[in-house]
Design an enzyme around this catalytic site. Sequence first.
Site: not given
Lengths: 286, 256
Positions: A244, A272
């Site tokens: 991410c 995430c």
Amino acid sequence: MTPSSEYNFAYLDEQTKRMIRRAILKGLAIPGYQVPFASREMPMPYGWGTGGVQVSAAVLTPEDRFKVIDQGADDTTNAVSIRSFFERTAGVATTTITTEATVIQTRHRIPEVPLSEGQILVYQVPIPEPLRFLEPRESETRKMHSLEEYGLMHVKLYEDISRHGHIATSYAYPVKVEARYVMDPSPIPKFDNPKLGDCPAIQLFGAGREQRIYALPPYTQVVSLDFEDHPFEATKADHPCGMCGATDSYLDEVIIDDAGGRMFVCSDTDYCEARQTAGHRGKDAA
Amino acid sequence: MTPLLSVQGLSKHYGAHIGCADVSFDLYPGEVMGIVGESGSGKSTLLNCMAGHLPPDAGAVVFDTRGHGPRDTVTMSEPERRMLSRTDWAFVHQHARDGLRMGVSAGGNVGERLMAVGARHYGDIRGKAVDWLDRVEIDAGRVDDRPTTFSGGMQQRLQIARNLVTGPRLVFMDEPTGGLDVSVQARLLDLLRGLVRDMGLSAIIVTHDLAVVRLLADRLMVMKDGHVVEAGLTDQVLDDPQHAYTQLLVSSVLQV
């Protein structure tokens, strides 16, 4: 899922939950103090979170929404089995989204998303006594706590610096609560230590095998121990998350092949995933 | 002049057995008192009662504290007594292993008392540790080594450094040279004598080795079966023993 009728709500009987709640209240009244309690046998081995499970059972209500994380992840064995345990015995709703949960049981992490008032964070604690490996006698460590003799804790940090040139303790980093009790924050990385203090949520710590409960009420002052010339530093791997791209979260290092390849990903899976859903991408994202 | 330590009628019984009975003496600043006697004569019981390791059955141990003048350490609160034993008192054990943390480096051992009284600056603590290792003739390069890698004599010297780093005024020593060979003993005694003189320490030394008290002690008490049978200046007692037991003790020393 409907709760199984063979069990009392949240597995433990009401008298046991009452006893644990008493210990929790005492712990909240004396932040950082280890309250002994009559830990029960749970249908899981010691070391798998028997303390955390008992504390969760004592604080859960039918209206709660429950989340379990293990090293930040919602989908590892420990997290999955404890979540399904309370789905079956308490019939509470569960979630993986930090902000929606009212009770979060955790092993070794504090979620990245800041907690809010009304939430309870329950830690699983293997060894509640921060002085244990320096002073093996329980009678002596109790005396040291009661007389506030904490010089020994700094001997450990001194040893770290003399051997490694810096404080190498990276998890279960000792903290001082409200300028009184030295407390083991359970094996969370020291990256999470700053989140312990001034936190709006209630933080409860349960050690099943060692039969101790301690607590941090909301907005408690928590200071990580250090030296004047070697101040405390919250450390993490110096990379962005591969999935991410987050640069502010605690990362796991994952070996991806046998040619030295590795990637760093957020240990907090919920954080995430939420970032990826919002369109953030790291360099290793498929 | 106020005595630094005034022991009054100190007694300790183990059931029907006498540990030590009705011991009284005054110790003045800068003075070194030797306590000799055979095994089981109550020397160590007496020392442990004075140092607060054992609760005596009767009597008072009055110490001239820095802040509040003479105080009875037997009746003072435990935190105060433990504070005293970290600051103004020192205790050197016969076996260095009892007085050292074997899993902690030499520097950490010396620094522990400093950190216990609130030192929080790593550089300062380490500087003092190195300085003290030098004063007890341990190479500064060994500061990060564990005491397990040290010889018996070095361990004993490290124990002394660890005890003296906070500048105590009174040192209790229980057979400080026991178990060391004679040449190492001689160097340790030399070192102790130097430190006692330089720092103006008062000390109480329990030993069965008359040579140790001859070298270090100004005054001497001879114990037998829990009682003090003779007391006086060291030379006086050793050269002209009056009590039958003291005469036996002095004549038992092997002449080489």
